[in-house]
Design an enzyme around this catalytic site. Structure first.
Site, PDB file in Angstrom:
ATOM      1  N   CYS A  86      41.292  15.488 -43.481  1.00  0.00           N
ATOM      2  CA  CYS A  86      40.586  14.218 -43.259  1.00  0.00           C
ATOM      3  C   CYS A  86      39.451  14.103 -44.286  1.00  0.00           C
ATOM      4  CB  CYS A  86      39.996  14.150 -41.847  1.00  0.00           C
ATOM      5  SG  CYS A  86      38.989  12.664 -41.636  1.00  0.00           S
TER       6      CYS A  86
ATOM      7  N   LYS B 139      32.241  48.966 -62.279  1.00  0.00           N
ATOM      8  CA  LYS B 139      32.702  47.586 -62.046  1.00  0.00           C
ATOM      9  C   LYS B 139      34.210  47.601 -61.836  1.00  0.00           C
ATOM     10  CE  LYS B 139      32.289  42.854 -63.699  1.00  0.00           C
ATOM     11  NZ  LYS B 139      31.698  41.984 -64.720  1.00  0.00           N
TER      12      LYS B 139
ATOM     13  N   ASN C  52      35.424  42.024 -61.092  1.00  0.00           N
ATOM     14  CA  ASN C  52      35.677  41.458 -62.405  1.00  0.00           C
ATOM     15  C   ASN C  52      36.708  40.334 -62.209  1.00  0.00           C
ATOM     16  OD1 ASN C  52      35.986  41.027 -65.252  1.00  0.00           O
ATOM     17  ND2 ASN C  52      35.440  43.157 -65.616  1.00  0.00           N
TER      18      ASN C  52
ATOM     19  N   CYS D 224      38.234  44.891 -67.055  1.00  0.00           N
ATOM     20  CA  CYS D 224      38.621  43.671 -67.782  1.00  0.00           C
ATOM     21  C   CYS D 224      40.151  43.558 -67.746  1.00  0.00           C
ATOM     22  CB  CYS D 224      38.130  43.697 -69.225  1.00  0.00           C
ATOM     23  SG  CYS D 224      38.677  42.236 -70.137  1.00  0.00           S
TER      24      CYS D 224
ATOM     25  N   CYS E 167      47.979  19.618 -29.143  1.00  0.00           N
ATOM     26  CA  CYS E 167      47.169  20.251 -30.204  1.00  0.00           C
ATOM     27  C   CYS E 167      46.933  21.727 -29.878  1.00  0.00           C
ATOM     28  CB  CYS E 167      45.826  19.535 -30.321  1.00  0.00           C
ATOM     29  SG  CYS E 167      44.740  20.320 -31.523  1.00  0.00           S
TER      30      CYS E 167
ATOM     31  N   CYS F 297      43.803   5.980 -42.706  1.00  0.00           N
ATOM     32  CA  CYS F 297      44.631   6.430 -43.839  1.00  0.00           C
ATOM     33  C   CYS F 297      45.832   7.236 -43.343  1.00  0.00           C
ATOM     34  CB  CYS F 297      43.810   7.263 -44.827  1.00  0.00           C
ATOM     35  SG  CYS F 297      43.406   8.931 -44.251  1.00  0.00           S
TER      36      CYS F 297
ATOM     37  N   CYS G  10      45.954  12.607 -41.457  1.00  0.00           N
ATOM     38  CA  CYS G  10      45.977  13.581 -40.362  1.00  0.00           C
ATOM     39  C   CYS G  10      47.308  13.480 -39.604  1.00  0.00           C
ATOM     40  CB  CYS G  10      44.802  13.363 -39.420  1.00  0.00           C
ATOM     41  SG  CYS G  10      44.714  11.678 -38.800  1.00  0.00           S
TER      42      CYS G  10
ATOM     43  N   CYS H 124      44.324  19.180 -39.620  1.00  0.00           N
ATOM     44  CA  CYS H 124      43.876  17.781 -39.705  1.00  0.00           C
ATOM     45  C   CYS H 124      42.401  17.697 -40.075  1.00  0.00           C
ATOM     46  CB  CYS H 124      44.134  17.056 -38.385  1.00  0.00           C
ATOM     47  SG  CYS H 124      43.306  17.826 -36.971  1.00  0.00           S
TER      48      CYS H 124
ATOM     49  N   CYS I 291      45.096  24.304 -34.774  1.00  0.00           N
ATOM     50  CA  CYS I 291      45.327  24.981 -36.068  1.00  0.00           C
ATOM     51  C   CYS I 291      44.268  24.605 -37.092  1.00  0.00           C
ATOM     52  CB  CYS I 291      46.724  24.688 -36.598  1.00  0.00           C
ATOM     53  SG  CYS I 291      46.900  23.043 -37.337  1.00  0.00           S
TER      54      CYS I 291
ATOM     55  N   LYS J 103      26.525  42.132 -72.376  1.00  0.00           N
ATOM     56  CA  LYS J 103      27.956  41.915 -72.682  1.00  0.00           C
ATOM     57  C   LYS J 103      28.565  43.276 -73.033  1.00  0.00           C
ATOM     58  CE  LYS J 103      31.698  39.664 -74.064  1.00  0.00           C
ATOM     59  NZ  LYS J 103      32.642  39.142 -73.079  1.00  0.00           N
TER      60      LYS J 103
HETATM   61  C1  LIG Z   1      33.971  34.249 -70.603  1.00  0.00           C
HETATM   62  C2  LIG Z   1      33.812  35.480 -69.776  1.00  0.00           C
HETATM   63  C3  LIG Z   1      33.553  36.688 -70.382  1.00  0.00           C
HETATM   64  C4  LIG Z   1      33.417  37.858 -69.628  1.00  0.00           C
HETATM   65  N1  LIG Z   1      33.130  39.039 -70.256  1.00  0.00           N
HETATM   66  C5  LIG Z   1      32.937  40.150 -69.522  1.00  0.00           C
HETATM   67  C6  LIG Z   1      32.546  41.362 -70.141  1.00  0.00           C
HETATM   68  O1  LIG Z   1      32.374  41.459 -71.352  1.00  0.00           O
HETATM   69  N2  LIG Z   1      32.374  42.457 -69.346  1.00  0.00           N
HETATM   70  C7  LIG Z   1      32.537  42.408 -67.991  1.00  0.00           C
HETATM   71  O2  LIG Z   1      32.347  43.421 -67.316  1.00  0.00           O
HETATM   72  N3  LIG Z   1      32.895  41.260 -67.379  1.00  0.00           N
HETATM   73  C8  LIG Z   1      33.081  40.140 -68.104  1.00  0.00           C
HETATM   74  N4  LIG Z   1      33.380  38.961 -67.484  1.00  0.00           N
HETATM   75  C9  LIG Z   1      33.523  38.934 -66.010  1.00  0.00           C
HETATM   76  C10 LIG Z   1      32.218  38.462 -65.321  1.00  0.00           C
HETATM   77  O3  LIG Z   1      31.153  39.336 -65.593  1.00  0.00           O
HETATM   78  C11 LIG Z   1      32.405  38.348 -63.796  1.00  0.00           C
HETATM   79  O4  LIG Z   1      32.730  39.621 -63.293  1.00  0.00           O
HETATM   80  C12 LIG Z   1      33.490  37.352 -63.411  1.00  0.00           C
HETATM   81  O5  LIG Z   1      33.486  36.247 -64.267  1.00  0.00           O
HETATM   82  C13 LIG Z   1      33.343  36.866 -61.962  1.00  0.00           C
HETATM   83  O6  LIG Z   1      32.114  36.255 -61.728  1.00  0.00           O
HETATM   84  P1  LIG Z   1      31.882  34.647 -61.805  1.00  0.00           P
HETATM   85  O7  LIG Z   1      32.873  34.007 -60.907  1.00  0.00           O
HETATM   86  O8  LIG Z   1      30.442  34.448 -61.396  1.00  0.00           O
HETATM   87  O9  LIG Z   1      32.109  34.268 -63.222  1.00  0.00           O
HETATM   88  C14 LIG Z   1      33.540  37.799 -68.219  1.00  0.00           C
HETATM   89  C15 LIG Z   1      33.797  36.564 -67.611  1.00  0.00           C
HETATM   90  C16 LIG Z   1      33.921  35.414 -68.356  1.00  0.00           C
HETATM   91  C17 LIG Z   1      34.186  34.113 -67.664  1.00  0.00           C
END
Ligand SMILES: Cc1cc2nc3c(=O)[nH]c(=O)nc-3n(C[C@H](O)[C@H](O)[C@H](O)COP(=O)(O)O)c2cc1C
Length: 395
Positions: free
Chosen positions: A387, A177, A204, A139, A377, A348, A351, A383, A380, A46
């Protein structure tokens, strides 16, 4: 352990492609240890910040979007970083590496715009034994007003500067990241690679506002009546994650950690196909627990056998040559909606409705039997998607 699932990035071996991404499931040494024992190849801790930048978290901090089937499709969080001091994470990284030497521990760090803040944290995590660093420049909600997180990652210059600062002081690989909340993720990626980034991780969370209570007008998730723009994750963001990873793989050979909406083993295969060397997973774990690793690995094992692959890495980037500009697509390629399972039709008429209002009015019901007028058709596919019973398919 199936050797065919082994993968690597920057010379770091992973026993399988699945890493826990930095988030609530990696909030403590004990939680990471539990996940590693269940079979995860590694974890990103984290995100840790200098102690003076730590803040309390908010309650509540999650909100969800459900599909019509009631399942959670999208997940929003306004969670902060770890509230544990850097010494906690130094000890955690060190002890995890001692207990699980074959697993990969990546330390996620974030700081303000002071060079020493970044360099000190980076040095400390390297000295503690981290296999690599992940710089959280992405973030979308934590202290943006202090120029942290995505406030850095949205700027090519700031991202490059911080990457270079960290590269100056550590020898272990530095993963950046990236945020999807930019005009062009390739520009930011190019800048950090030029500054020395060894690998990229994307994505992220996607900046979002989950909803508004229509009686009180409180935005969600409400914290004493107010909310903030948060970060969207889960299966709903997979298309954005795939797009970003593909765009990164189009411009670089540096290894890419694919992230965003991975729930099933097939999602992992897709991320590899667009250029990932491994994947990181968060929301699916938050919703279903660490044990999802078992069906993920089982599905991948069966896939590599069925496809007769020597290694999953063989398919890294396999889809990239097929991603082209729209104007390069074959306009002569003709497909049409066809009734493939008439016995499943319940009349239903969904479509019929969508084709008459948003398509070419090609669908007819004669004596309660469905027909597609092939002269009208144009393939696209609307439908076939609406469905509910799989009556129609493109042929
Ligand atoms: C509750 C929560 C907390 C997160 N905290 C962090 C974090 O502290 N640092 C970080 O780089 N990404 C954080 N993320 C992002 C995730 O690491 C990840 O990049 C993002 O959720 C997309 O992946 P997912 O769809 O598998 O969740 C967090 C995501 C969630 C949902």
């Amino acid at each position: 352990m199936n050797k065919k699932l082994q993968t690597s990035f920057c010379g770091i071996q992973l026993e399988n492609p699945c890493i826990l991404s930095s988030a609530s499931p990696t909030q403590s040494k004990e939680s990471i240890a539990k996940a590693l024992k269940l079979g995860w190849a590694g974890a990103v801790t984290k995100t840790c910040a200098p102690d003076n930048l730590l803040t309390a978290d908010v309650a509540n901090r999650f909100a969800v979007l459900r599909g019509s089937d009631g399942e959670i499709a999208g997940f929003e969080n306004i969670e902060g970083l770890t509230q544990k001091p850097a010494t906690y994470w130094e000890n955690a990284v060190c002890e995890l590496k001692q207990e699980f030497p074959a697993k990969v521990i990546i330390a996620s760090i974030m700081a303000d715009s002071a060079r020493e803040s970044w360099q000190s944290l980076a040095r400390r995590m390297e000295a503690a034994g981290a296999d690599a660093l992940e710089l959280n420049l992405s973030c979308p909600h934590f202290r943006l007003s202090d120029n942290m997180g995505a406030a850095i990652g949205k700027s090519e210059d700031r991202s490059a500067t911080i990457t270079a600062w960290v590269k100056e002081v550590v020898k272990i690989p530095v993963i950046i990241k990236l945020t999807p909340n930019v005009n062009n993720i390739q520009d930011v990626a190019a800048a950090v690679i030029k500054a020395g980034a060894d690998a990229l991780a994307a994505i992220n969370t996607v900046q979002s506002l989950m909803g508004v209570d229509i009686d009180t007008f409180e935005p969600l998730p409400a914290v004493n009546g107010c909310s903030a723009f948060g970060g969207y994750s889960g299966s709903a963001v997979k298309p954005i994650g795939l797009r970003c990873v593909a765009q990164l793989a189009q411009i670089t050979d540096v290894p890419i950690h694919g992230i965003g909406g991975i729930e099933k083993w097939q999602d992992i295969v897709e991320y590899f196909a667009v250029g990932a060397s491994c994947v990181q997973i968060c929301t699916a774990v938050m919703l279903n627990g660490y044990q999802i690793i078992t069906p993920l690995l089982q599905g991948l094992e069966e896939y590599v056998e069925r496809k007769e692959l020597r290694s999953l890495q063989e398919i890294t980037g396999a889809a990239l040559p097929k991603i082209v500009a729209r104007e390069e697509l074959n306009m002569q390629w003709s497909r049409q909606s066809t009734v493939v399972a008439p016995e499943k039709c319940t009349n239903c008429a969904k479509c019929l409705l969508v084709c008459s209002e948003s398509g070419k009015a090609a669908i007819r019901f004669l004596n309660k039997k469905i027909y597609v007028d092939q002269n009208l058709c144009d393939g696209c596919s609307l439908c076939t998607h609406v469905c509910p019973h799989g009556v129609l398919a493109l042929r």
